[in-house]
Design a protein around this motif. Structure first.
Motif, PDB file in Angstrom:
ATOM      1  N   CYS A   1       0.382  -1.499   0.349  1.00 28.62           N
ATOM      2  CA  CYS A   1      -0.225  -0.088  -0.224  1.00 28.62           C
ATOM      3  C   CYS A   1       0.745   1.278  -0.258  1.00 28.62           C
ATOM      4  O   CYS A   1       0.191   2.030   0.191  1.00 28.62           O
ATOM      5  N   ALA A   2       1.691   1.410   0.340  1.00 27.03           N
ATOM      6  CA  ALA A   2       3.194   2.235   0.465  1.00 27.03           C
ATOM      7  C   ALA A   2       2.730   3.243  -1.177  1.00 27.03           C
ATOM      8  O   ALA A   2       2.634   2.230  -2.048  1.00 27.03           O
ATOM      9  N   PRO A   3       2.964   4.748  -1.149  1.00 30.58           N
ATOM     10  CA  PRO A   3       3.604   5.595   0.261  1.00 30.58           C
ATOM     11  C   PRO A   3       1.410   5.492   0.705  1.00 30.58           C
ATOM     12  O   PRO A   3       1.056   6.389   1.735  1.00 30.58           O
ATOM     13  N   GLY A   4       0.418   5.181   0.152  1.00 35.17           N
ATOM     14  CA  GLY A   4      -0.816   5.198   0.500  1.00 35.17           C
ATOM     15  C   GLY A   4      -2.055   5.696   0.205  1.00 35.17           C
ATOM     16  O   GLY A   4      -3.160   6.055   0.250  1.00 35.17           O
ATOM     17  N   GLY A   5      -1.704   5.744  -1.637  1.00 33.38           N
ATOM     18  CA  GLY A   5      -2.807   6.689  -2.391  1.00 33.38           C
ATOM     19  C   GLY A   5      -4.225   5.776  -2.806  1.00 33.38           C
ATOM     20  O   GLY A   5      -5.154   6.284  -2.492  1.00 33.38           O
TER      21      GLY A   5
ATOM     22  N   SER B   1      -3.979  -5.288  -5.073  1.00 35.90           N
ATOM     23  CA  SER B   1      -2.352  -5.308  -5.089  1.00 35.90           C
ATOM     24  C   SER B   1      -2.161  -4.807  -5.890  1.00 35.90           C
ATOM     25  O   SER B   1      -1.800  -5.081  -7.047  1.00 35.90           O
ATOM     26  N   ASP B   2      -1.292  -3.703  -5.467  1.00 35.81           N
ATOM     27  CA  ASP B   2      -0.746  -3.110  -6.142  1.00 35.81           C
ATOM     28  C   ASP B   2       1.022  -3.511  -6.349  1.00 35.81           C
ATOM     29  O   ASP B   2       1.963  -2.504  -6.692  1.00 35.81           O
ATOM     30  N   MET B   3       1.695  -4.000  -5.580  1.00 36.59           N
ATOM     31  CA  MET B   3       3.124  -4.562  -5.609  1.00 36.59           C
ATOM     32  C   MET B   3       3.116  -4.979  -7.113  1.00 36.59           C
ATOM     33  O   MET B   3       2.739  -5.200  -7.802  1.00 36.59           O
ATOM     34  N   ALA B   4       4.584  -4.742  -6.879  1.00 38.30           N
ATOM     35  CA  ALA B   4       5.656  -4.848  -7.712  1.00 38.30           C
ATOM     36  C   ALA B   4       7.281  -4.523  -6.851  1.00 38.30           C
ATOM     37  O   ALA B   4       7.537  -4.376  -6.062  1.00 38.30           O
ATOM     38  N   ALA B   5       7.898  -5.864  -7.465  1.00 34.78           N
ATOM     39  CA  ALA B   5       9.174  -6.083  -6.865  1.00 34.78           C
ATOM     40  C   ALA B   5      10.575  -4.787  -7.861  1.00 34.78           C
ATOM     41  O   ALA B   5       9.830  -4.831  -8.769  1.00 34.78           O
ATOM     42  N   PRO B   6      11.553  -4.594  -7.365  1.00 37.70           N
ATOM     43  CA  PRO B   6      12.233  -3.687  -7.568  1.00 37.70           C
ATOM     44  C   PRO B   6      12.502  -4.327  -9.472  1.00 37.70           C
ATOM     45  O   PRO B   6      13.123  -5.090  -9.282  1.00 37.70           O
TER      46      PRO B   6
ATOM     47  N   VAL C   1      -9.521 -15.524   1.742  1.00 38.52           N
ATOM     48  CA  VAL C   1     -10.818 -14.629   2.824  1.00 38.52           C
ATOM     49  C   VAL C   1     -11.499 -13.773   1.837  1.00 38.52           C
ATOM     50  O   VAL C   1     -12.514 -12.617   2.878  1.00 38.52           O
ATOM     51  N   LEU C   2     -11.420 -13.354   0.474  1.00 40.86           N
ATOM     52  CA  LEU C   2     -12.442 -12.688   0.037  1.00 40.86           C
ATOM     53  C   LEU C   2     -13.883 -13.600   0.502  1.00 40.86           C
ATOM     54  O   LEU C   2     -14.487 -14.468   1.235  1.00 40.86           O
ATOM     55  N   LYS C   3     -15.415 -12.803   0.382  1.00 44.63           N
ATOM     56  CA  LYS C   3     -16.601 -12.713   0.629  1.00 44.63           C
ATOM     57  C   LYS C   3     -17.099 -13.740  -0.885  1.00 44.63           C
ATOM     58  O   LYS C   3     -16.502 -12.595  -1.704  1.00 44.63           O
ATOM     59  N   PRO C   4     -17.898 -14.500  -1.145  1.00 45.64           N
ATOM     60  CA  PRO C   4     -18.659 -14.453  -2.064  1.00 45.64           C
ATOM     61  C   PRO C   4     -19.323 -13.521  -2.351  1.00 45.64           C
ATOM     62  O   PRO C   4     -19.374 -12.417  -2.354  1.00 45.64           O
ATOM     63  N   ASP C   5     -18.877 -13.051  -4.468  1.00 44.74           N
ATOM     64  CA  ASP C   5     -18.499 -12.043  -5.278  1.00 44.74           C
ATOM     65  C   ASP C   5     -18.083 -11.196  -4.787  1.00 44.74           C
ATOM     66  O   ASP C   5     -17.943  -9.405  -4.817  1.00 44.74           O
ATOM     67  N   GLY C   6     -16.730 -11.429  -3.639  1.00 42.71           N
ATOM     68  CA  GLY C   6     -15.737 -10.683  -3.298  1.00 42.71           C
ATOM     69  C   GLY C   6     -14.799  -9.729  -4.732  1.00 42.71           C
ATOM     70  O   GLY C   6     -14.979 -10.557  -6.355  1.00 42.71           O
ATOM     71  N   VAL C   7     -14.319  -9.319  -4.750  1.00 36.85           N
ATOM     72  CA  VAL C   7     -13.145  -8.576  -6.015  1.00 36.85           C
ATOM     73  C   VAL C   7     -11.533  -8.634  -6.069  1.00 36.85           C
ATOM     74  O   VAL C   7     -11.532  -8.207  -4.532  1.00 36.85           O
ATOM     75  N   PHE C   8     -11.303  -8.983  -6.209  1.00 33.42           N
ATOM     76  CA  PHE C   8      -9.767  -9.023  -6.984  1.00 33.42           C
ATOM     77  C   PHE C   8      -9.328  -8.179  -7.748  1.00 33.42           C
ATOM     78  O   PHE C   8      -9.345  -8.140  -8.898  1.00 33.42           O
ATOM     79  N   VAL C   9      -7.744  -7.288  -7.134  1.00 33.12           N
ATOM     80  CA  VAL C   9      -7.583  -6.350  -8.009  1.00 33.12           C
ATOM     81  C   VAL C   9      -6.297  -7.029  -8.010  1.00 33.12           C
ATOM     82  O   VAL C   9      -5.337  -6.379  -6.976  1.00 33.12           O
ATOM     83  N   ALA C  10      -5.016  -6.871  -9.477  1.00 31.92           N
ATOM     84  CA  ALA C  10      -3.910  -6.644  -9.318  1.00 31.92           C
ATOM     85  C   ALA C  10      -2.908  -6.596 -10.297  1.00 31.92           C
ATOM     86  O   ALA C  10      -3.289  -7.053 -10.998  1.00 31.92           O
TER      87      ALA C  10
ATOM     88  N   MET D   1      -0.544  -2.949 -15.929  1.00 24.33           N
ATOM     89  CA  MET D   1      -1.639  -3.826 -16.632  1.00 24.33           C
ATOM     90  C   MET D   1      -1.917  -3.997 -14.875  1.00 24.33           C
ATOM     91  O   MET D   1      -1.429  -4.519 -14.404  1.00 24.33           O
ATOM     92  N   PHE D   2      -3.481  -4.125 -15.519  1.00 25.06           N
ATOM     93  CA  PHE D   2      -4.282  -4.413 -13.847  1.00 25.06           C
ATOM     94  C   PHE D   2      -5.427  -5.584 -14.157  1.00 25.06           C
ATOM     95  O   PHE D   2      -6.065  -5.235 -15.335  1.00 25.06           O
ATOM     96  N   VAL D   3      -5.714  -6.721 -13.427  1.00 28.08           N
ATOM     97  CA  VAL D   3      -6.338  -7.882 -13.972  1.00 28.08           C
ATOM     98  C   VAL D   3      -6.999  -7.248 -12.389  1.00 28.08           C
ATOM     99  O   VAL D   3      -7.209  -7.172 -11.770  1.00 28.08           O
ATOM    100  N   VAL D   4      -8.322  -7.619 -12.938  1.00 26.73           N
ATOM    101  CA  VAL D   4      -9.989  -6.927 -12.186  1.00 26.73           C
ATOM    102  C   VAL D   4     -10.868  -8.421 -12.389  1.00 26.73           C
ATOM    103  O   VAL D   4     -10.929  -8.933 -13.821  1.00 26.73           O
ATOM    104  N   ALA D   5     -10.928  -9.065 -11.281  1.00 27.48           N
ATOM    105  CA  ALA D   5     -11.172 -10.587 -10.992  1.00 27.48           C
ATOM    106  C   ALA D   5     -12.930 -10.045 -10.401  1.00 27.48           C
ATOM    107  O   ALA D   5     -12.678  -9.975  -9.455  1.00 27.48           O
TER     108      ALA D   5
END
Length: 238
Positions: free
Chosen positions: A85-89, A150-155, A181-190, A227-231
């Motif tokens: 999550c850094a820097p918090g945007g 998840s906006d994670m990225a390795a150096p 951890v997701l509830k049914p019908d939850g959303v994952f973005v990476a 890019m981002f995958v939105v599930a």
């Protein structure tokens, strides 16, 4: 990663634009050509200026805003986890749209880099890849999540194949956590890289979610491979 210093929620929709006189940066003692180019790009980036105007900690906040404007998964009162999550945007954007202090919603972020506090958000200073990180996140969440981001990225190494493998490993780990951890019908973005999600992960996402799409929000720089995958529509893990 989103922060809002009192901004209103009337932030859905609307682009960032306006013509500005271009700023040119010359090299100087102690400044390399590459650093001068980076600084020049920052000074001429309308999203950087708009982020400062709105109180966002980074231009990346606009990526989540634009993704959510399209898919509309951030709603008042829900539970959101922000991985990397850094820097918090993105957390700031989540606060604007979930309004946890008013609705009782939950926002939990984690990053190996320390993040300044954000009202309405619980932030863990830890590497998500650490063995005990998932359990700490679950404890802070206090139940199931509606959205895992998840906006994670390795150096970056400068070697495209290596960078791709690293970011896909992060996306796979984030997906494994989301299934828990997701509830049914939850959303994952990476975050993924140009070319989209690896076939094995994409097939798993399609089994776990009703709809899986790749998006590149307007605020993502054209020369960036991200890019981002939105599930959406989590079917429930087992």
């Amino acid at each position: 990663m989103a922060k809002d210093k009192g901004g209103s929620r009337s932030t859905r929709g609307g682009g960032v634009g306006g013509r500005r006189e271009a700023v040119r940066v010359k090299t100087a003692r102690g400044r390399t050509v590459s650093s001068a180019r980076w600084l020049e790009r920052q000074l001429n980036d309308p999203y950087v200026h708009e982020a400062k105007r709105l109180g966002f900690r980074s231009r990346a906040a606009f990526k989540l805003r634009e993704i959510d404007d399209q898919f509309r998964f951030l709603r008042p009162g829900i539970a959101v986890v922000d991985l990397g999550c850094a820097p918090g945007g993105w957390c700031q954007v989540a606060v604007q749209r979930v309004r946890p202090l008013e609705t009782g919603g939950t926002i939990v972020g984690i990053d190996v880099t320390e993040v300044e506090p954000i009202a309405g958000t619980t932030i863990l200073h830890q590497d998500f890849m650490a063995d005990d990180a998932p359990e700490r996140l679950k404890a802070a969440l206090g139940g199931q999540a509606d959205v895992v981001l998840s906006d994670m990225a390795a150096p970056a190494t400068g070697h495209p194949q290596t960078d791709h493998l690293r970011i896909m490993a992060l996306a796979e780990t984030a997906h494994a956590f989301a299934r828990e951890v997701l509830k049914p019908d939850g959303v994952f973005v990476a975050k993924v890289l140009r070319g989209g999600t690896e076939r094995a992960l994409l097939e798993q996402l399609k089994r776990d979610f009703k709809v899986v799409k790749h998006v590149k929000p307007p605020s993502s720089r054209a020369d960036s491979a991200e890019m981002f995958v939105v599930a959406t529509g989590f079917r429930g893990g087992n």
